[in-house]
Write a protein that holds these residues in place. Structure first.
Motif, short mmCIF file in Angstrom:
data_model
loop_
_atom_site.label_atom_id
_atom_site.label_comp_id
_atom_site.label_asym_id
_atom_site.label_seq_id
_atom_site.Cartn_x
_atom_site.Cartn_y
_atom_site.Cartn_z
N THR A 180 -3.76 -2.72 5.26
CA THR A 180 -4.66 -1.75 5.43
C THR A 180 -4.64 -1.62 7.04
O THR A 180 -4.70 -0.26 7.52
CB THR A 180 -5.99 -2.12 5.13
OG1 THR A 180 -6.56 -3.13 5.59
CG2 THR A 180 -6.04 -1.78 3.61
N LEU A 231 0.93 -1.29 0.01
CA LEU A 231 -0.13 0.07 0.04
C LEU A 231 0.84 1.37 0.00
O LEU A 231 1.71 1.52 0.80
CB LEU A 231 -1.16 -0.05 1.44
CG LEU A 231 -2.01 -1.01 1.34
CD1 LEU A 231 -2.97 -0.84 2.69
CD2 LEU A 231 -3.05 -0.55 0.18
N PHE A 262 -5.29 6.89 -1.98
CA PHE A 262 -4.58 5.47 -2.04
C PHE A 262 -4.16 5.52 -3.57
O PHE A 262 -4.84 5.85 -4.40
CB PHE A 262 -5.70 4.27 -2.02
CG PHE A 262 -5.91 4.12 -0.51
CD1 PHE A 262 -5.14 3.58 0.34
CD2 PHE A 262 -7.16 4.76 -0.01
CE1 PHE A 262 -5.65 3.17 1.74
CE2 PHE A 262 -7.52 4.43 1.45
CZ PHE A 262 -6.50 3.63 2.07
N GLU A 320 -4.05 2.06 8.86
CA GLU A 320 -4.80 2.91 9.88
C GLU A 320 -3.99 3.11 11.09
O GLU A 320 -4.23 4.18 11.69
CB GLU A 320 -5.83 1.55 10.35
CG GLU A 320 -6.76 2.19 11.19
CD GLU A 320 -7.65 1.13 11.79
OE1 GLU A 320 -8.71 1.46 12.56
OE2 GLU A 320 -7.83 -0.08 11.38
#
Length: 155
Positions: free
Chosen positions: A111, A63, A134, A115
Motif C-alpha cells: 500500500t 496489489l 482495488f 500511495e
C-alpha cells in the motif's frame, strides 16, 4: 488474411513459442508456408510482439488497482500520456469515454508503494482528480482475440 492465417494466429496466441513444424499439421500446410504466413503477418503489423505472461503476485506485486483519471483540460492529454508511458508501475493507460478521461492499471508491492504512485499521478500537470479501484481478485485475464472470431472467416 484468410481462415488459415486466423488458425495460425490462434495457435500463436495460445503459445507464441510454438514452432512452425508443430503448427504445420494443424493447418495442413508445409512448414515453409507456415513460416511465410507468420512473416507476412509480422510485416503487416498484425503480429507485433512475442511476449510472456508473468504471475505478478509471485514477483511480489500483491496489489493491482485501476485508477480513473480526470484532466482539467484536453490540452494536458499529450503530456499525461507521455508521463504515464514512462511510469513503470503503470501497466496500461487507456483513453476512455465516460466519467474519466483515462483508466490506468497499476501494480504495487504494498500500500505504501501504491500511495507513492497515487502522488506521482496527482503531480502530473493537468490532473484534476483520480479515483482508485482495488482489485480483490482476478476472475479473467485474457489478452487473446476470442477464438470464435476466427470461425468461418475467409477474406
Amino acid at each position: 488474411m484468410d481462415s488459415i492465417d486466423y488458425k495460425i494466429l490462434n495457435i500463436l496466441q495460445k503459445n507464441s513459442r510454438q514452432k512452425a513444424s508443430a503448427i504445420s499439421p494443424e493447418v495442413n500446410l508445409s512448414v515453409s508456408a507456415v513460416i511465410e504466413r507468420i512473416r507476412k503477418m509480422e510485416r503487416e503489423g498484425i503480429l507485433q510482439k512475442y511476449t510472456i505472461k508473468v504471475d505478478h503476485k509471485r514477483l511480489g506485486y500483491d496489489l493491482t488497482a485501476f485508477v480513473g483519471v480526470t484532466l482539467e483540460l484536453p490540452i494536458y492529454y499529450d503530456n499525461f500520456i507521455q508521463v504515464t508511458r514512462e511510469m513503470s508501475s503503470v501497466l496500461f493507460c487507456n483513453y476512455v469515454t465516460g466519467e474519466f478521461d483515462f483508466i490506468l492499471k497499476v501494480m504495487a508491492t504494498a500500500t505504501e508503494e501504491l500511495e507513492k504512485i497515487h502522488h506521482e499521478i496527482m503531480k502530473i500537470k493537468g490532473v484534476l482528480s483520480i479515483k482508485t479501484f482495488f482489485v480483490l481478485s482476478n476472475c479473467k485475464d485474457d489478452v487473446q482475440i476470442p477464438e470464435d472470431s476466427f470461425l468461418n472467416f475467409d477474406h
